[in-house]
Design an enzyme around this catalytic site. Sequence first.
Site, PDB file in Angstrom:
ATOM      1  N   PHE A 143       2.332   8.669  -1.082  1.00  0.00           N
ATOM      2  CA  PHE A 143       1.557   7.423  -1.081  1.00  0.00           C
ATOM      3  C   PHE A 143       0.109   7.685  -1.461  1.00  0.00           C
ATOM      4  O   PHE A 143      -0.721   6.858  -1.401  1.00  0.00           O
ATOM      5  CB  PHE A 143       1.635   6.740   0.295  1.00  0.00           C
ATOM      6  CG  PHE A 143       3.064   6.537   0.753  1.00  0.00           C
ATOM      7  CD1 PHE A 143       4.029   6.102  -0.148  1.00  0.00           C
ATOM      8  CD2 PHE A 143       3.457   6.802   2.043  1.00  0.00           C
ATOM      9  CE1 PHE A 143       5.346   5.927   0.246  1.00  0.00           C
ATOM     10  CE2 PHE A 143       4.771   6.622   2.460  1.00  0.00           C
ATOM     11  CZ  PHE A 143       5.714   6.188   1.550  1.00  0.00           C
TER      12      PHE A 143
ATOM     13  N   TRP B 286       0.842  -1.200   0.000  1.00  0.00           N
ATOM     14  CA  TRP B 286       0.000   0.000   0.000  1.00  0.00           C
ATOM     15  C   TRP B 286       0.883   1.259   0.000  1.00  0.00           C
ATOM     16  O   TRP B 286       0.578   2.252  -0.652  1.00  0.00           O
ATOM     17  CB  TRP B 286      -0.903  -0.011   1.241  1.00  0.00           C
ATOM     18  CG  TRP B 286      -1.733   1.235   1.385  1.00  0.00           C
ATOM     19  CD1 TRP B 286      -2.971   1.471   0.870  1.00  0.00           C
ATOM     20  CD2 TRP B 286      -1.379   2.430   2.093  1.00  0.00           C
ATOM     21  NE1 TRP B 286      -3.403   2.723   1.201  1.00  0.00           N
ATOM     22  CE2 TRP B 286      -2.444   3.338   1.958  1.00  0.00           C
ATOM     23  CE3 TRP B 286      -0.273   2.835   2.829  1.00  0.00           C
ATOM     24  CZ2 TRP B 286      -2.445   4.604   2.527  1.00  0.00           C
ATOM     25  CZ3 TRP B 286      -0.265   4.100   3.398  1.00  0.00           C
ATOM     26  CH2 TRP B 286      -1.338   4.964   3.247  1.00  0.00           C
ATOM     27  N   HIS B 287       1.993   1.179   0.738  1.00  0.00           N
ATOM     28  CA  HIS B 287       2.855   2.358   0.848  1.00  0.00           C
ATOM     29  C   HIS B 287       3.536   2.696  -0.471  1.00  0.00           C
ATOM     30  O   HIS B 287       3.682   3.866  -0.820  1.00  0.00           O
ATOM     31  CB  HIS B 287       3.916   2.150   1.931  1.00  0.00           C
ATOM     32  CG  HIS B 287       3.387   2.350   3.298  1.00  0.00           C
ATOM     33  ND1 HIS B 287       2.812   1.332   4.022  1.00  0.00           N
ATOM     34  CD2 HIS B 287       3.319   3.441   4.091  1.00  0.00           C
ATOM     35  CE1 HIS B 287       2.414   1.805   5.193  1.00  0.00           C
ATOM     36  NE2 HIS B 287       2.706   3.074   5.268  1.00  0.00           N
ATOM     37  N   GLY B 288       3.979   1.706  -1.187  1.00  0.00           N
ATOM     38  CA  GLY B 288       4.687   2.028  -2.428  1.00  0.00           C
ATOM     39  C   GLY B 288       4.854   0.819  -3.313  1.00  0.00           C
ATOM     40  O   GLY B 288       4.894  -0.322  -2.835  1.00  0.00           O
TER      41      GLY B 288
END
Lengths: 339, 467
Positions: free
Chosen positions: B467, B330-332
């Site tokens: 993000f 989800w972050h990257g």
Amino acid sequence: MRHVKTIAIFFAALILMEVLYRITSFTSDLKKFSPEQYRLLHISDSADILFFGESSNTTFAPYDSIPYSIAELAAQQMPAWRWKSITKHASHAGIYKQWLNALNPKSVPACIVITVNLRSCNADWRYSALEPALQQALVMGKARPRLLNRFLLALGFYPHLSERLAQKAKLTEWDTTCLPVSKNYPYKTVRAWDDAFANGYYCKPDGSWDMDKIQLACHYIKSYAFALHAENSRIKDLDAIVQWAQIKKCTLVFNIMAENLNYAETLVGPELTRLMRFNRDFIVKRYSTKGVLVIDHLESVKGADYIDQNWTTEHYNQNGRIAIAKKLSQVLLKNLLNP
Amino acid sequence: MVPFIKLNPMLFNSFEYLLFLPLVLGLYYACPNKWRWISVFAASCFFYMQFVPAYIFILFFIILLDFTTAHIIWRSTGLTKRLWLIISLSSNILLLAVFKYAAFLLNNIFAFFQMVHFTNASAPTIDFILPIGLSFHTFQSMSYTMDVYRGQQKPETHLGYFANYVLFFPQMVAGPIERYKRLGVSLKAPQALSFESWRAALWLIGFGLCIKMVIADNLAPVVNQIYELEQPNIIQAWTAVLFFSVQIYADFFGYSTIAIGSAKLLGIEIMDNFKSPYRAASITEFWSRWHISLSTWFKEYVYIPLGGNKNRYGPWVISILAVFALSGFWHGASWTFIVWGLLHGIARITEGRQKPPRTIFFKRIIIFLIVSLFWIFFRAPDFKTAWVICKACFGFTDNTIFTNYNLSLWFWFFLLWLIEWFLNDQRFDIRMLQVSVWKRWCVILAMVYCILAFGGTQALPFIYFQF
């Protein structure tokens, strides 16, 4: 009433903070974030001639035996005059204009020499990625409360475009600005001119593209294919500098730096050198009539005396620097009264 | 080429935002109650459009899609209901996949094909500019449709309020990821503003600015510099690791606090996203204190549907790893983020399912160091850099030259711990009410002076903006 008191205490505290900041951190912050302005505050008292320059002033060839900058060489020719110079890479008229405002108003030098680099007026330099850093270095010296300057510096509050926006502005200018080239010359914009050269203008004997030569030619086109006019931001900055000098009653010198015209002509053709001369003439005509001593070095340095043979710079070896310093000092000696 | 390029996101730590916020407040309170949602909507659109204006249509698409599907889901039953939920969720995920993950997925697919000698072609270049905060508003919007599907939330009948829920400018680009039952209600019925709430809001904004500008932005250049070294020595490596731990916390905590303060000025309450995470004595506790809105999102919508704590050990381990890997992803769009997530997952598994013992000081330090080491994979642009820093941390480096870093920077590092001690597990505005007036004034004046005189000079964007 209670709230009024609270707000009053807060503002009083802000004033105390400003005082505290001036006493404790301002000098070190000015030195750290705006070193040129820090120097300007201290040197104007001890200078008769103040020289503002960019990398052309202090770039030396590895084989040079005379390790002196243009300003130092000129100063050697004029021992009776106290010279000081401030040099910062990639600086230009817009920066010099701000530096002048940082001078101690009580002791303005008799003469200010401004380096005028033709390339600094082109779109590439005006929308350069180095510009935000140059603008950032001016914030601390602005005439505002010192603590406010420090805060605005942290907020990034200084005029600058994002890299993408600057790129877009530059490309738009190259795409849309019509160049005053000869009627029959097929390339009327930088984009068209650049495209023509980029698409195989130079070929090697085996028929393949000579990419080194093509890249250099394209770079020359992007650097010099422009025509100065009163609305160019650098010209506006130079106008402001002239106005400043008139108010301060000091002698102003515009020192137009040399460019490698011969190579430009060989590589791109006479249309490009015609534009370069047109721009030089524009500056000479515009400012000579306004009382500025305009010293034209545009064609003073031989091709072999440019350090960067494979790029467009105003970096000269010792012969080039000596030639420029000599002409500069001669004009100054002729025109300035004794110190 | 992106149409209408602007690309200057309005940062909370910018002069523009300090002008924007009072103007929005003026507009908001000048409007009659009934029409205030319009001023919030206009301000949020303007705020978002400072980046890439055309991307506002992505948000409009999400709003219209989830507003409509939520109503259909509410009225449907059985398979149709499930089908509409899938349509809604997959559309949101597709948006994420296109804008955020497409390049990553294609690169990996092509790399796999090359490995099995299926093709020699390299992946096509995808040059999308990631819409700012896309992961945040898609997750927020998805939580709404899932709540409606579960019957926990009635669908909103007013498109304007729902639009504000997705768009609300203080938390639009970096959270907290709110649930509709909380933010939606607050947006519809903002609290009347008293002097106390104004004061609390200003304290929160000031506090957020202080930790972002003074702590995070002063440590960031050192961290960046060390992560660019080819071979840092052990001192440099630990400096980077410890400083980044504090930097990312100060950065994100600062952002969230300014967001809470800004919303509070409009009479709207948004949730706390942090609760002194580095006081945690276990990884489980860390995740109940760090980025709380994301942790609870994954818990409610992924972990519990996968069986949660009721699972047998094997499936439980898999569900934990899946949740943490997803959280990293989800972050990257990078394997380093996935590894970062998995490391937390493994650490979480080793703690087992029992509640951790009561906090002890020594354990807190151990957990802080473990979390700090995990951050290496979060911060490093690639595995090579992460490996270099990891090795250097344990002395496997040929660089033994001592670099004399500006030791005063450690002051900012320790300032955060001083602040944590002062906060004592409470939100800044609440803590301020507990101390004497004299102490309060001292804290406020010190905070203001730090913001004015010591802010980092690179005006760095918030880390979580990407993000």
